[in-house]
Design a protein around this motif. Structure first.
Motif, PDB file in Angstrom:
ATOM      1  N   HIS A  77      10.023  -8.381  12.311  1.00 51.14           N
ATOM      2  CA  HIS A  77       9.172  -7.710  13.295  1.00 51.14           C
ATOM      3  C   HIS A  77       8.636  -6.392  12.718  1.00 51.14           C
ATOM      4  N   ALA A  78       9.483  -5.650  12.041  1.00 56.14           N
ATOM      5  CA  ALA A  78       9.054  -4.368  11.474  1.00 56.14           C
ATOM      6  C   ALA A  78       8.036  -4.562  10.356  1.00 56.14           C
ATOM      7  N   THR A  79       8.283  -5.502   9.466  1.00 54.88           N
ATOM      8  CA  THR A  79       7.347  -5.688   8.349  1.00 54.88           C
ATOM      9  C   THR A  79       6.039  -6.323   8.809  1.00 54.88           C
ATOM     10  N   SER A  80       6.103  -7.270   9.720  1.00 53.24           N
ATOM     11  CA  SER A  80       4.849  -7.839  10.219  1.00 53.24           C
ATOM     12  C   SER A  80       4.116  -6.838  11.104  1.00 53.24           C
ATOM     13  N   GLY A  81       4.849  -5.975  11.787  1.00 51.69           N
ATOM     14  CA  GLY A  81       4.212  -4.902  12.557  1.00 51.69           C
ATOM     15  C   GLY A  81       3.488  -3.927  11.650  1.00 51.69           C
ATOM     16  N   LEU A  82       4.062  -3.666  10.489  1.00 59.18           N
ATOM     17  CA  LEU A  82       3.406  -2.800   9.506  1.00 59.18           C
ATOM     18  C   LEU A  82       2.089  -3.418   9.059  1.00 59.18           C
ATOM     19  N   VAL A  83       2.073  -4.716   8.834  1.00 57.69           N
ATOM     20  CA  VAL A  83       0.830  -5.401   8.455  1.00 57.69           C
ATOM     21  C   VAL A  83      -0.211  -5.240   9.560  1.00 57.69           C
ATOM     22  N   GLY A  84       0.215  -5.410  10.807  1.00 56.44           N
ATOM     23  CA  GLY A  84      -0.705  -5.239  11.929  1.00 56.44           C
ATOM     24  C   GLY A  84      -1.226  -3.825  12.047  1.00 56.44           C
ATOM     25  N   TYR A  85      -0.363  -2.850  11.809  1.00 58.52           N
ATOM     26  CA  TYR A  85      -0.771  -1.449  11.863  1.00 58.52           C
ATOM     27  C   TYR A  85      -1.811  -1.164  10.773  1.00 58.52           C
ATOM     28  N   LEU A  86      -1.565  -1.658   9.587  1.00 64.90           N
ATOM     29  CA  LEU A  86      -2.510  -1.457   8.486  1.00 64.90           C
ATOM     30  C   LEU A  86      -3.832  -2.155   8.756  1.00 64.90           C
TER      31      LEU A  86
END
Length: 171
Positions: free
Chosen positions: A108-117
């Protein structure tokens, strides 16, 4: 709405930062609920903004989702919706019987980072539009571009320190 989306999403992610969170003295459960509420508000702002701009483009007979900004913006909104749905699994981890809570949090954290970017990329592409570059000129334009760049680096550092580096060193 793009600024509200960016601000709310950034604040929702910084809730878990030990250095910058206004809620760091609260329990993890309270911070998770605040994160959830801010992310939901960010998604609602994104959907509202998407609806308004689509309606405006329709009224003026212009195409939408024809520029890189429009396409990445649409992708960011859809991705954020999916990410929010995935976040519900963390509220109820027993729904995912074959996954550990630690793995769910990591993904969730790493895919959330992708979404944020992705959201930051859409914002920056919007800053390259003809309207924005004629409205905001000179040093102001560079400062505006610097904001999503700097916040992206802060969020990447936070996620990396909280999940990636720690997990790698534990194995």
């Amino acid at each position: 709405m793009a600024l509200a989306f960016s601000f709310l999403m950034t604040e929702a992610l910084l809730i878990f930062s030990p250095e910058t969170s206004l809620l760091r003295s609260f329990s993890r459960k309270v911070r998770v609920r605040a994160h959830w509420a801010l992310q939901l508000l960010a998604l609602l702002c994104a959907l509202l903004g998407l609806g308004i701009i689509s309606y405006n483009k329709h009224l003026n007979g212009k195409g939408h989702f024809v520029t890189w900004h429009g396409l990445t913006g649409l992708l960011a909104v859809l991705y954020t919706g999916g990410q929010c749905a995935g976040g519900v699994l963390l509220l109820y981890p027993k729904l995912m019987k074959n996954w550990t809570l630690a793995k769910l949090k990591l993904y969730h954290a790493t895919s959330g980072l992708v979404g944020y970017l992705l959201g930051c990329a859409s914002l920056m592409l919007g800053m390259c539009s003809l309207w924005f570059t004629t409205t905001v000129t000179g040093a102001s334009w560079y400062l505006a571009m610097l904001c999503p760049l700097v916040t992206s680096l802060v969020i990447m550092n936070q996620v990396s320190n909280a999940y990636l580096y720690r997990k790698r060193s534990q194995h």
